[in-house]
Write a protein that holds these residues in place. Structure first.
Motif, PDB file in Angstrom:
ATOM      1  N   THR A 145       0.848  -1.191   0.000  1.00 41.26           N
ATOM      2  CA  THR A 145       0.000   0.000   0.000  1.00 41.26           C
ATOM      3  C   THR A 145       0.884   1.242   0.000  1.00 41.26           C
ATOM      4  OG1 THR A 145      -1.748  -1.142   1.184  1.00 41.26           O
ATOM      5  CG2 THR A 145      -1.790   1.252   1.235  1.00 41.26           C
ATOM      6  N   VAL A 146       0.635   2.119  -0.955  1.00 44.36           N
ATOM      7  CA  VAL A 146       1.434   3.333  -1.101  1.00 44.36           C
ATOM      8  C   VAL A 146       0.719   4.478  -0.395  1.00 44.36           C
ATOM      9  CG1 VAL A 146       2.445   4.963  -2.711  1.00 44.36           C
ATOM     10  CG2 VAL A 146       2.374   2.538  -3.284  1.00 44.36           C
ATOM     11  N   ASP A 147       1.332   4.956   0.642  1.00 44.02           N
ATOM     12  CA  ASP A 147       0.810   6.086   1.410  1.00 44.02           C
ATOM     13  C   ASP A 147       1.843   7.189   1.380  1.00 44.02           C
ATOM     14  OD1 ASP A 147      -1.714   5.881   2.302  1.00 44.02           O
ATOM     15  OD2 ASP A 147      -1.259   5.102   4.277  1.00 44.02           O
ATOM     16  N   GLN A 148       1.636   8.187   0.534  1.00 42.62           N
ATOM     17  CA  GLN A 148       2.624   9.263   0.494  1.00 42.62           C
ATOM     18  C   GLN A 148       2.272  10.332   1.520  1.00 42.62           C
ATOM     19  OE1 GLN A 148       3.250  11.143  -3.250  1.00 42.62           O
ATOM     20  NE2 GLN A 148       4.979  12.332  -2.533  1.00 42.62           N
ATOM     21  N   ARG A 149       3.263  10.758   2.258  1.00 41.92           N
ATOM     22  CA  ARG A 149       3.076  11.812   3.244  1.00 41.92           C
ATOM     23  C   ARG A 149       3.764  13.084   2.760  1.00 41.92           C
ATOM     24  NH1 ARG A 149       3.131   7.117   6.108  1.00 41.92           N
ATOM     25  NH2 ARG A 149       1.530   6.903   7.718  1.00 41.92           N
ATOM     26  N   VAL A 150       3.001  14.144   2.750  1.00 38.60           N
ATOM     27  CA  VAL A 150       3.513  15.453   2.339  1.00 38.60           C
ATOM     28  C   VAL A 150       3.590  16.325   3.582  1.00 38.60           C
ATOM     29  CG1 VAL A 150       3.093  17.509   0.948  1.00 38.60           C
ATOM     30  CG2 VAL A 150       2.564  15.248   0.029  1.00 38.60           C
ATOM     31  N   ARG A 151       4.773  16.848   3.860  1.00 40.43           N
ATOM     32  CA  ARG A 151       4.959  17.700   5.023  1.00 40.43           C
ATOM     33  C   ARG A 151       5.055  19.152   4.580  1.00 40.43           C
ATOM     34  NH1 ARG A 151       7.682  12.965   6.077  1.00 40.43           N
ATOM     35  NH2 ARG A 151       7.148  11.963   8.058  1.00 40.43           N
ATOM     36  N   ALA A 152       4.358  20.005   5.304  1.00 40.08           N
ATOM     37  CA  ALA A 152       4.324  21.419   4.946  1.00 40.08           C
ATOM     38  C   ALA A 152       4.192  22.250   6.217  1.00 40.08           C
ATOM     39  CB  ALA A 152       3.158  21.705   3.996  1.00 40.08           C
ATOM     40  N   THR A 153       4.455  23.527   6.074  1.00 42.47           N
ATOM     41  CA  THR A 153       4.259  24.469   7.170  1.00 42.47           C
ATOM     42  C   THR A 153       3.114  25.394   6.818  1.00 42.47           C
ATOM     43  OG1 THR A 153       5.896  25.991   6.233  1.00 42.47           O
ATOM     44  CG2 THR A 153       6.678  24.391   7.868  1.00 42.47           C
ATOM     45  N   GLY A 154       2.481  25.931   7.844  1.00 49.55           N
ATOM     46  CA  GLY A 154       1.353  26.815   7.601  1.00 49.55           C
ATOM     47  C   GLY A 154       1.034  27.629   8.839  1.00 49.55           C
ATOM     48  N   ALA A 155      -0.184  28.165   8.876  1.00 47.68           N
ATOM     49  CA  ALA A 155      -0.614  28.993   9.992  1.00 47.68           C
ATOM     50  C   ALA A 155      -2.091  28.751  10.253  1.00 47.68           C
ATOM     51  CB  ALA A 155      -0.349  30.471   9.701  1.00 47.68           C
ATOM     52  N   VAL A 156      -2.473  28.887  11.523  1.00 44.68           N
ATOM     53  CA  VAL A 156      -3.874  28.744  11.918  1.00 44.68           C
ATOM     54  C   VAL A 156      -4.613  30.019  11.522  1.00 44.68           C
ATOM     55  CG1 VAL A 156      -5.444  28.338  13.841  1.00 44.68           C
ATOM     56  CG2 VAL A 156      -3.189  27.245  13.813  1.00 44.68           C
ATOM     57  N   THR A 168      -1.627  13.011   4.403  1.00 44.95           N
ATOM     58  CA  THR A 168      -1.532  11.618   3.985  1.00 44.95           C
ATOM     59  C   THR A 168      -2.503  11.378   2.847  1.00 44.95           C
ATOM     60  OG1 THR A 168      -0.988  10.958   6.244  1.00 44.95           O
ATOM     61  CG2 THR A 168      -1.656   9.217   4.727  1.00 44.95           C
ATOM     62  N   SER A 169      -1.954  10.968   1.689  1.00 44.13           N
ATOM     63  CA  SER A 169      -2.787  10.758   0.509  1.00 44.13           C
ATOM     64  C   SER A 169      -3.607   9.488   0.656  1.00 44.13           C
ATOM     65  CB  SER A 169      -1.919  10.678  -0.751  1.00 44.13           C
ATOM     66  OG  SER A 169      -1.040   9.580  -0.643  1.00 44.13           O
ATOM     67  N   ARG A 170      -4.612   9.359  -0.181  1.00 44.44           N
ATOM     68  CA  ARG A 170      -5.449   8.176  -0.156  1.00 44.44           C
ATOM     69  C   ARG A 170      -4.656   6.956  -0.588  1.00 44.44           C
ATOM     70  NH1 ARG A 170     -10.900  10.791  -2.967  1.00 44.44           N
ATOM     71  NH2 ARG A 170     -11.268  12.349  -1.347  1.00 44.44           N
ATOM     72  N   ARG A 171      -4.903   5.836   0.036  1.00 46.46           N
ATOM     73  CA  ARG A 171      -4.109   4.637  -0.177  1.00 46.46           C
ATOM     74  C   ARG A 171      -4.384   3.990  -1.524  1.00 46.46           C
ATOM     75  NH1 ARG A 171      -3.816   1.406   5.578  1.00 46.46           N
ATOM     76  NH2 ARG A 171      -2.909   3.109   6.795  1.00 46.46           N
ATOM     77  N   ARG A 172      -3.315   3.435  -2.098  1.00 43.70           N
ATOM     78  CA  ARG A 172      -3.424   2.617  -3.298  1.00 43.70           C
ATOM     79  C   ARG A 172      -2.238   1.669  -3.341  1.00 43.70           C
ATOM     80  NH1 ARG A 172      -0.128   4.472  -7.410  1.00 43.70           N
ATOM     81  NH2 ARG A 172       0.675   6.578  -7.211  1.00 43.70           N
ATOM     82  N   SER A 173      -2.346   0.632  -4.162  1.00 39.84           N
ATOM     83  CA  SER A 173      -1.309  -0.388  -4.228  1.00 39.84           C
ATOM     84  C   SER A 173      -0.282  -0.026  -5.293  1.00 39.84           C
ATOM     85  CB  SER A 173      -1.946  -1.744  -4.549  1.00 39.84           C
ATOM     86  OG  SER A 173      -0.969  -2.748  -4.663  1.00 39.84           O
ATOM     87  N   GLY A 174       0.989  -0.352  -5.025  1.00 36.89           N
ATOM     88  CA  GLY A 174       2.046  -0.065  -5.986  1.00 36.89           C
ATOM     89  C   GLY A 174       3.314  -0.830  -5.663  1.00 36.89           C
ATOM     90  N   LEU A 175       4.238  -0.892  -6.648  1.00 40.18           N
ATOM     91  CA  LEU A 175       5.535  -1.535  -6.455  1.00 40.18           C
ATOM     92  C   LEU A 175       6.499  -0.524  -5.836  1.00 40.18           C
ATOM     93  CD1 LEU A 175       5.948  -3.427  -9.855  1.00 40.18           C
ATOM     94  CD2 LEU A 175       5.203  -4.370  -7.672  1.00 40.18           C
ATOM     95  N   VAL A 176       7.238  -0.970  -4.823  1.00 42.56           N
ATOM     96  CA  VAL A 176       8.167  -0.056  -4.163  1.00 42.56           C
ATOM     97  C   VAL A 176       9.521  -0.733  -3.969  1.00 42.56           C
ATOM     98  CG1 VAL A 176       6.355   1.206  -2.949  1.00 42.56           C
ATOM     99  CG2 VAL A 176       7.412  -0.753  -1.853  1.00 42.56           C
ATOM    100  N   VAL A 177      10.555   0.095  -3.957  1.00 41.42           N
ATOM    101  CA  VAL A 177      11.921  -0.342  -3.647  1.00 41.42           C
ATOM    102  C   VAL A 177      12.505   0.663  -2.666  1.00 41.42           C
ATOM    103  CG1 VAL A 177      12.249  -1.421  -5.905  1.00 41.42           C
ATOM    104  CG2 VAL A 177      12.937   0.963  -5.565  1.00 41.42           C
ATOM    105  N   PRO A 178      13.560   0.280  -1.938  1.00 40.98           N
ATOM    106  CA  PRO A 178      14.199   1.272  -1.060  1.00 40.98           C
ATOM    107  C   PRO A 178      14.667   2.490  -1.840  1.00 40.98           C
ATOM    108  CG  PRO A 178      14.965  -0.945  -0.539  1.00 40.98           C
ATOM    109  CD  PRO A 178      14.153  -1.066  -1.792  1.00 40.98           C
TER     110      PRO A 178
END
Length: 511
Positions: free
Chosen positions: A87-98, A315-325
């Motif tokens: 399962t491919v779960d990409q996490r995007v980190r960002a900064t912001g303000a309330v 965190t993006s919506r999950r989907r299946s994919g091939l992964v390598v280190p």
């Protein structure tokens, strides 16, 4: 000894330049030609026949297969792992303000001219509830309309005994008109009811808050002359807030409305606030190359204050994919390459198309299949050696143009005694013949040994050379030294009268 070394250096630079794109050459495929052995018979290719690369042709790095024995793999830290589907779960980190939730903001104003007499909510930041008194307003127009309403009520009561139906209807219409004017000026219903009961107009009417929240801006002061539509308070409900995060352009494709978000702020270390992406702004900041993404989250107890800096993890919506280190993929800027293990220490370079870059792995879209084994760790070493192999070994004779006669070069064979050699002094033997198979006895023959650097072991590249003496019948013999076990690249160079006749690479594995 110095002269052959100089010639070999010039030849090596020329070959590397050719391998880098100055000429169009074809890398030798493993399936089309066997690997060279220490006693292989080689014919010099006509490199010049290939001609220069056409203008505008894509410049790609030439790579060849690499063979590394298990002991050397262990020394340099090369490992292999399987390509897996997960399962491919990409996490995007960002900064912001309330920020305030703009849908929960309100502007408090009046619809009639007057003067503020009493002020009940008198400072910015004060919490207020819907229906809470804000101020009293003295308005001559409002006072006159109250009196008109009371007069219309009195007239209607008097006309109840009239036998003229039109008169009674007229009196009712006057009452309704005056009442409607008072309601249009936001006179509270309870004040209007009190007016009906007491039959007495009030000169200062209490105005109440239409919403609940906090006062974020206050313009109302005692004695202020107020005009219709003039803003007196700005009120915001912070039970729900927004976080506007700045997402870099390159990561924007991974963000979708509805994605989960975790928000942290410095005020509450270690605590996470859960939210959702509700909007992606339709424009990009051309200075920072970021796109604002709006995250909505509950703010129980008002702990998140508008203006706070926030760290956001999407965190993006999950989907299946091939992964390598991640360290298995080499990024040259123009292409992405992995080294696929073929067994028996053989690694084959393969171009791949990558997808999302995850925390410690990379998604593979094209070029690999599930179960393939790829090299990880010291991949940069494999890449440098692969390019070296392509430069020294990856040439194939090109067919000459019509009407042009190809010139065959000398034939060279090379072996070590014993074969395979051991570390230390080793006997070397090379046989040189012309294109017709006739021995060449009047040449100068030198051998150069090269082993690539091993950065993980802080070992620099090693080089060593030897000069072979003629022994008759085109045979040249001498001794050389292999300083450590492992694979060496042996290059045999043949010159005569200062002119290079041929130069051939041979793999040598020392035990």
């Amino acid at each position: 000894m110095k002269r052959p070394l100089l010639i070999f250096f010039v030849v090596g630079v020329l070959l590397l330049a050719v391998g880098g794109g100055a000429y169009v050459v074809r890398t030798r495929a493993r399936t089309s030609a066997p690997r060279l052995s220490p006693t292989a018979h080689v014919t010099m290719p006509n490199i010049a026949a290939a001609g220069p690369a056409p203008t505008g042709a894509p410049q790609t790095t030439l790579r060849g297969d690499v063979t590394i024995d298990p002991r050397r793999q262990q020394l340099i830290g090369v490992k292999t792992v399987s390509v897996v589907r997960q399962t491919v779960d990409q996490r995007v980190r960002a900064t912001g303000a309330v920020r305030y939730d703009e849908t929960k903001q309100a502007d408090v104003n009046v619809k009639i001219e007057g003067w503020i007499r009493d002020l009940y909510v008198d400072y910015t930041g004060q919490p207020i509830q819907r229906g809470q008194p804000l101020f009293t307003l003295y308005s001559p127009d409002l006072l006159n309309t109250q009196n008109e309403y009371l007069l219309a009520l009195k007239t209607r009561d008097q006309m109840q005994q009239s036998t003229i139906a039109d008169a009674r209807e007229r009196a009712d219409a006057l009452v309704a008109s005056a009442r409607q004017r008072l309601l249009a000026w936001d006179l509270p219903a309870e004040d209007l009811q009190k007016l009906d009961e007491t039959k007495r107009a009030v000169d200062a009417v209490v105005f109440r808050s239409p919403v609940s929240g906090f006062v974020i801006e206050k313009l109302a002061v005692k004695g202020l002359h107020v005009m219709p539509g003039q803003s007196l308070y700005k009120v915001s409900d912070i039970s729900v807030v927004w976080v506007e995060a700045d997402v870099y352009e390159r990561e924007l494709a991974a963000v979708r409305v509805g994605d989960a978000a975790n928000v942290t702020v410095d005020a509450f270390p270690g605590e996470r606030f859960a939210g959702r992406v509700i909007y992606i702004y339709p424009y990009l900041d051309d200075k920072t190359r970021t796109n604002k993404v709006r995250v909505q989250l509950a703010n129980r107890g008002g702990r998140l204050k508008p203006g706070m800096y926030a760290n956001v993890e999407l965190t993006s919506r999950r989907r299946s994919g091939l992964v390598v280190p991640a360290n298995a993929v080499l990024d040259s800027g123009k292409e992405h390459v992995v080294f696929v293990a073929q067994g028996d220490g053989l690694f084959q370079p393969r171009k791949v198309k990558i997808g999302r870059r995850l925390d410690d792995s990379t998604e593979i879209l094209e070029g690999l299949k599930e179960g393939d084994r790829v090299a990880t760790g010291a991949s940069f070493f494999l890449d440098s050696e692969s390019q070296l192999r392509a430069s020294l070994q990856g040439y194939e004779a090109s067919a000459p143009p019509a009407g042009v006669k190809a010139h065959a070069g000398p034939q060279i064979t090379f072996r070590t005694i014993p074969d395979p050699p051991k570390t230390g002094d080793t006997q070397l033997e090379a046989t040189v013949k012309d294109a017709n198979g006739k021995p060449i006895d009047d040449a100068e023959v030198s051998v150069q040994f090269f082993m690539a650097a091993m950065p993980t072991m802080n070992m620099p590249a090693m080089r060593n050379g030897a000069t072979l003496s003629p022994a008759g019948g085109g045979v040249y013999r001498g001794s050389g030294q292999l300083m450590m076990a492992g694979r060496w690249d042996a290059t045999v160079t043949v010159t005569r009268g200062g002119e290079r006749l041929a130069s051939r690479p041979f793999p040598v594995v020392a035990k």
